[in-house]
Every structure is written in structure tokens, then in C-alpha cells.
Design an enzyme around this catalytic site. Structure first.
Site, PDB file in Angstrom:
ATOM      1  N   ARG A 145       2.505  -0.364   3.658  1.00 13.52           N
ATOM      2  CA  ARG A 145       1.569  -1.345   3.117  1.00 13.52           C
ATOM      3  C   ARG A 145       0.499  -1.605   4.171  1.00 13.52           C
ATOM      4  NH1 ARG A 145       6.834  -3.353   2.068  1.00 13.52           N
ATOM      5  NH2 ARG A 145       7.333  -3.494  -0.167  1.00 13.52           N
ATOM      6  N   LYS A 169       7.830  -6.900   3.929  1.00 13.19           N
ATOM      7  CA  LYS A 169       7.876  -8.133   3.146  1.00 13.19           C
ATOM      8  C   LYS A 169       9.183  -8.874   3.396  1.00 13.19           C
ATOM      9  CE  LYS A 169       4.936  -7.399  -0.898  1.00 13.19           C
ATOM     10  NZ  LYS A 169       4.926  -7.299  -2.370  1.00 13.19           N
ATOM     11  N   HIS A 239      -3.302   0.610  -0.993  1.00 14.19           N
ATOM     12  CA  HIS A 239      -2.156   0.697  -1.899  1.00 14.19           C
ATOM     13  C   HIS A 239      -2.221   1.960  -2.752  1.00 14.19           C
ATOM     14  CE1 HIS A 239       1.289  -1.868  -2.506  1.00 14.19           C
ATOM     15  NE2 HIS A 239       1.328  -1.492  -3.776  1.00 14.19           N
ATOM     16  N   ARG A 242      -0.650   4.540  -0.803  1.00 21.47           N
ATOM     17  CA  ARG A 242       0.803   4.319  -0.889  1.00 21.47           C
ATOM     18  C   ARG A 242       1.337   4.903  -2.205  1.00 21.47           C
ATOM     19  NH1 ARG A 242       5.065   0.788   0.821  1.00 21.47           N
ATOM     20  NH2 ARG A 242       5.998  -0.463  -0.852  1.00 21.47           N
ATOM     21  N   HIS A 265      11.155  -0.917  -0.865  1.00 20.42           N
ATOM     22  CA  HIS A 265      11.360  -1.709  -2.074  1.00 20.42           C
ATOM     23  C   HIS A 265      12.767  -2.289  -2.080  1.00 20.42           C
ATOM     24  CE1 HIS A 265       8.044   0.421  -4.640  1.00 20.42           C
ATOM     25  NE2 HIS A 265       7.568  -0.573  -3.917  1.00 20.42           N
ATOM     26  N   TYR A 274       7.047   5.253 -10.198  1.00 24.93           N
ATOM     27  CA  TYR A 274       6.638   6.519  -9.604  1.00 24.93           C
ATOM     28  C   TYR A 274       7.382   7.716 -10.197  1.00 24.93           C
ATOM     29  CZ  TYR A 274       4.530   3.466  -6.173  1.00 24.93           C
ATOM     30  OH  TYR A 274       3.785   2.492  -5.580  1.00 24.93           O
TER      31      TYR A 274
END
Length: 297
Positions: A145, A169, A239, A242, A265, A274
Site C-alpha cells: 500500500r 493496517k 493502489h 497493487r 489482507h 483478484y
């Protein structure tokens, strides 16, 4: 408003959210409180009908997309959970509110040849060019990110194992990896461009022309300038690169669980977007796999 500012500080300092994510929360809360002021409503005393009117306001007056409305609701749900946690209120009026059905959109990504065109733009004889090429290579090689990228320190890089320590995150820690193309420009940058740019002895890897840590906004501006020098007719963002990283991994046969770990994730559901494959890749699979297609060719 004091509670809003405290909530945003909580997201930044306790939850470790990126500045980009916090800006989105801030914008959504601003829309909400503008609506409340107009309707003369107290945010601590809302009814279901008030919230339905707010959704209509977002849809009809602000022309928000369904995905944006859902994000807004999610942010407000988090805000009221925070107020519950701090005992400012005793209920969360958004907990049972469902947003509109999201539009089903595949992630936008770059094809292999488009990535090569992007890589060819920065002049690696120049310090800023080396940095810009490194930004592209790192984003594509690791799927980081943009907030994670800007937070990388030189000390986070393990050059022997070609991996970088990341705090993502929610302050979740992981390693990302990079290959030889990225290694080559990283080595060049560290022995040349980084030394020339780093006038302030900053510990961060990516430095702006004043010698300070490069911001997320700075990275976005650099990518915008890069794509304008190509023939590519697409918008660009960190992004999107990414997305490209994940899509190319899937297209090359990487399993979804591995992609989930590489992207950082928490849920496999977030990685599910994806599992699409590009049309060209689908054609290749068909012609190389279906017996009669192979025979005719």
C-alpha cells in the site's frame, strides 16, 4: 467537533490507519454533519428514518456511487462504535443499516507491456529519476500500500534475503519481497540518489527533493507525472499497481491464499476480487488446454 477529532486521532495512533484512509473517514463524516446541520438533527439522538433520509441525500443530491455510500456507512458505523466504547452514547443507530448493493467492478490493472512502459520513463542517471523508478519497482514487486511504502526505512530492508519489514493496517506486521529488477534499482539508489537527496539524515527510504520523507500525496503526484509521459490511456494510482501485482500473480498460477498473505489482507474475501483473469490470459489458457483448439492451431 471534538468527538470527531478524537475519533480520527484514535484511527491514526491506536489503529494505525494510513493518512489516506483517515482523509476518507474525515470526508465522509463531514458530509454526515453537513446533513445533520441542515436537517437540525442531533447526532446522538437519531432515528431510523433520519438515516434513510441521509442515504437518499447521498444518492440523489450528492450523486454518490453505491460503493461510496457503503463506505460512508461503514465509516459511520465505526464512528458510533467508538462513541459506544467511550460511553458517549449507548447505541449505534447504524449497526443494522444495510447499504445499497455495490456495483460489481473488476479491479483495474496494467498489462505487462504497460508496466514496462512505465518503468522506462524515469531517468535513472538522475537522483529523482532513480527514486521514481524505485517507487514503481517496489509497488509492483511487493504489492505494498502507498502508506506502507512511504513508511519504509532503510533499516527495514533485508538485502540478503530481498525482503522488507512492513507495518500495515491495524499495525499488523509482515514481510514483502522483491526480485532482481527491483534489487538493481534499489542498490543504485542507495549508493547514489539516496545520498544526494538525503540532506536531513532521514531514516526513511523515499526522500523528496528537500531531503524529507516522501508523502503519500507526493507518490501519487509522481505517478501522475510518469504516466503522462507514456502512451497509456489509463489513470494511475499506487493502489492500481497493487491491483496489478495481485492480478499478475493470479494469472501466473499463484494460489489465492498466498496472494492474501502477500497483500496483507486479513480476510480471504478481500482477495477474492483478484480471482478474475484477463481476457488475453483466458484465451491463452483455452488455446493451450482445450484439445481441439490445440489440434487446429
Amino acid at each position: 467537533m471534538e468527538n470527531v477529532n478524537k475519533f480520527l486521532d484514535y484511527l491514526k495512533y491506536e489503529r494505525g490507519y494510513s493518512s489516506y484512509t483517515i482523509i476518507n473517514y474525515q470526508d465522509d463524516l463531514k458530509k454526515f454533519f453537513i446533513f445533520l446541520k441542515r436537517e437540525e438533527l442531533n447526532y446522538l439522538n437519531l432515528e431510523y428514518s433520519d438515516i434513510r433520509r441521509y442515504l437518499i441525500y447521498l444518492n440523489k443530491e450528492l450523486n454518490e456511487k453505491n460503493s461510496s455510500i457503503c463506505r460512508n456507512l461503514s465509516g459511520l458505523r465505526s464512528f458510533y462504535n467508538y462513541l459506544l466504547y467511550k460511553k458517549v452514547t449507548n447505541n449505534n443507530p447504524f449497526i443494522y443499516i444495510e447499504g445499497p448493493k455495490k456495483e460489481k467492478r473488476l479491479p483495474r490493472y496494467f498489462e505487462y507491456n504497460e508496466m514496462e512502459e512505465l518503468f522506462s520513463v524515469p531517468d535513472i542517471k538522475d537522483a529523482l529519476g532513480q527514486r521514481d523508478r524505485l517507487i514503481l519497482e517496489l509497488l509492483y514487486a511487493s504489492g505494498m500500500r502507498v502508506g506502507e511504502l512511504c513508511s519504509v526505512k532503510v533499516s527495514d530492508i533485508n538485502k540478503n534475503e530481498r525482503k522488507i519489514f512492513i507495518v500495515g493496517k491495524g499495525n499488523k506486521e509482515r514481510y514483502v519481497y522483491y526480485g532482481e529488477y527491483c534489487m538493481d534499482i534499489l542498490d543504485l539508489y542507495l549508493r547514489d540518489g539516496y545520498i544526494k537527496l538525503n540532506k536531513t539524515n532521514s531514516p526513511y527510504l523515499l526522500i523528496n527533493n528537500k531531503g524529507f520523507r516522501l508523502t503519500e500525496r507526493g507518490v501519487r503526484d509522481i505517478l501522475t507525472r510518469v504516466i503522462k509521459k507514456t502512451s497509456i490511456k489509463k489513470n494511475i494510482s499506487p493502489h492500481m499497481i497493487r491491483h496489478t501485482f495481485a492480478t499478475h500473480l493470479i494469472n501466473e498460477g499463484c494460489n489465492v491464499l498466498s496472494v492474501q498473505k502477500l497483500l496483507g489482507h486479513e480476510s480471504i474475501a478481500a482477495t477474492g476480487i483478484y480471482t478474475h483473469v484477463s481476457e488475453s490470459h483466458l484465451k491463452d489458457v483455452y488455446y493451450n488446454s482445450f484439445p481441439r483448439a490445440k489440434m487446429k492451431r
